[in-house]
Design a protein around this motif. Structure first.
Motif, PDB file in Angstrom:
ATOM      1  N   TYR A  59      -7.087   5.808  -4.040  1.00 40.98           N
ATOM      2  CA  TYR A  59      -5.703   5.411  -4.305  1.00 40.98           C
ATOM      3  C   TYR A  59      -4.915   6.401  -5.162  1.00 40.98           C
ATOM      4  O   TYR A  59      -3.749   6.147  -5.460  1.00 40.98           O
ATOM      5  CB  TYR A  59      -5.685   4.029  -4.968  1.00 40.98           C
ATOM      6  N   GLY A  60      -5.537   7.510  -5.524  1.00 44.46           N
ATOM      7  CA  GLY A  60      -4.808   8.507  -6.307  1.00 44.46           C
ATOM      8  C   GLY A  60      -4.563   8.096  -7.741  1.00 44.46           C
ATOM      9  O   GLY A  60      -3.732   8.672  -8.423  1.00 44.46           O
ATOM     10  N   GLY A  61      -5.243   7.061  -8.225  1.00 43.11           N
ATOM     11  CA  GLY A  61      -5.063   6.599  -9.597  1.00 43.11           C
ATOM     12  C   GLY A  61      -4.664   5.135  -9.634  1.00 43.11           C
ATOM     13  O   GLY A  61      -4.388   4.512  -8.602  1.00 43.11           O
ATOM     14  N   ILE A  62      -4.642   4.581 -10.826  1.00 40.39           N
ATOM     15  CA  ILE A  62      -4.371   3.154 -10.965  1.00 40.39           C
ATOM     16  C   ILE A  62      -2.926   2.805 -10.588  1.00 40.39           C
ATOM     17  O   ILE A  62      -2.641   1.707 -10.117  1.00 40.39           O
ATOM     18  CB  ILE A  62      -4.706   2.683 -12.402  1.00 40.39           C
ATOM     19  N   GLU A  63      -2.000   3.763 -10.768  1.00 41.39           N
ATOM     20  CA  GLU A  63      -0.607   3.493 -10.384  1.00 41.39           C
ATOM     21  C   GLU A  63      -0.495   3.306  -8.872  1.00 41.39           C
ATOM     22  O   GLU A  63       0.178   2.382  -8.387  1.00 41.39           O
ATOM     23  CB  GLU A  63       0.314   4.627 -10.848  1.00 41.39           C
ATOM     24  N   GLY A  64      -1.140   4.196  -8.122  1.00 39.67           N
ATOM     25  CA  GLY A  64      -1.131   4.072  -6.665  1.00 39.67           C
ATOM     26  C   GLY A  64      -1.840   2.821  -6.198  1.00 39.67           C
ATOM     27  O   GLY A  64      -1.412   2.164  -5.242  1.00 39.67           O
ATOM     28  N   LEU A  65      -2.906   2.471  -6.891  1.00 31.75           N
ATOM     29  CA  LEU A  65      -3.641   1.255  -6.549  1.00 31.75           C
ATOM     30  C   LEU A  65      -2.775   0.028  -6.775  1.00 31.75           C
ATOM     31  O   LEU A  65      -2.741  -0.886  -5.940  1.00 31.75           O
ATOM     32  CB  LEU A  65      -4.915   1.170  -7.393  1.00 31.75           C
ATOM     33  N   TYR A  66      -2.060  -0.003  -7.887  1.00 31.11           N
ATOM     34  CA  TYR A  66      -1.209  -1.157  -8.180  1.00 31.11           C
ATOM     35  C   TYR A  66      -0.111  -1.311  -7.120  1.00 31.11           C
ATOM     36  O   TYR A  66       0.195  -2.425  -6.688  1.00 31.11           O
ATOM     37  CB  TYR A  66      -0.586  -1.026  -9.566  1.00 31.11           C
ATOM     38  N   ALA A  67       0.469  -0.203  -6.708  1.00 33.82           N
ATOM     39  CA  ALA A  67       1.501  -0.259  -5.670  1.00 33.82           C
ATOM     40  C   ALA A  67       0.935  -0.833  -4.375  1.00 33.82           C
ATOM     41  O   ALA A  67       1.576  -1.660  -3.714  1.00 33.82           O
ATOM     42  CB  ALA A  67       2.077   1.137  -5.425  1.00 33.82           C
TER      43      ALA A  67
END
Length: 228
Positions: A59-67
């Motif tokens: 996910y490219g990081g937790i920000e991308g995962l949250y999106a």
């Protein structure tokens, strides 16, 4: 939101789709419980039975995962494809809207209330994050366009007419309240909204349909009177 290109992890088996899905489910539960600000990639990976690097990898990081979690949560309420199929299918606009209200109401008052989807969306509505822009572009605006076209057809107006916008707000607002509302508080203050009671879910669905359609009928009558 920028997405990093994932790197292949050493020794990773060819079960990436399963691992990615497990991370998404675990993340949804964590975000629903703690919110985005207090969630960590480490805890999410542990719940998913994976390692911390997997969050970045998929996910490219937790920000991308949250999106991605936000988008998936909205899809679990109603997918765009199902909405379009309903809008373009047979039947008059009033019946289509009635069916749509029933679909959403049953989802929100049904088993989905025990899942993480409503919790994540409720938190995001109350305290929008930068990822809201992703949700808005990918899910909310496309779906809003379909819904306002149905409402516009009922009223004989363009989908972007202010009257249609106000009517759409009145139709959608009760669902937003159910998403952000604490279930225990709702059932204490308004016990008639407890879907667990026998026959309550059907009554709730029928009530939302009746109010929405009656409001549109009154609006249409007011438009007709103003035109004369």
């Amino acid at each position: 939101m920028a997405r990093k290109t994932p790197r292949k992890l050493p020794g990773r088996r060819e079960d990436g789709a399963t691992t990615k899905a497990q991370i998404l489910e675990a993340a949804g539960a964590v975000f629903a419980e703690k919110g985005f600000d207090r969630a960590t990639g480490k805890e999410i990976a542990e719940r998913a039975g994976s390692n911390s690097a997997a969050v970045n990898y998929y996910y490219g990081g937790i920000e991308g995962l949250y999106a991605e979690v936000l988008v998936e949560a909205h899809r679990r309420l109603l997918t765009y494809d199902r909405l379009v199929a309903l809008a373009e299918g047979p039947g008059d606009p009033t019946e289509k809207l009635k069916t749509l209200i029933g679909l959403i109401a049953r989802t929100i008052t049904g088993p989905a209330t025990a899942s993480w989807a409503l919790g994540v969306l409720g938190r995001e509505i109350l305290s929008p994050s930068p990822a809201f822009a992703v949700l808005l572009k990918q899910e909310i605006l496309p779906k809003k366009l379909v819904i306002t076209r149905i409402v516009g057809q009922i009223l004989g107006l363009s989908h972007d007419d202010p009257v249609v916008t106000r009517c759409a707000l009145s139709i959608i607002s009760p669902f937003a309240m159910l998403v952000v509302g604490n279930k225990q508080i709702f059932t204490q203050v308004l016990p008639g909204l407890n879907p667990a009671e026998p026959g309550a879910q059907d009554a709730i669905v029928e009530h939302f349909q009746r109010f929405a359609l009656a409001g549109l009928a009154a609006t249409a009558e007011a438009l007709k009177s103003a035109a004369h």
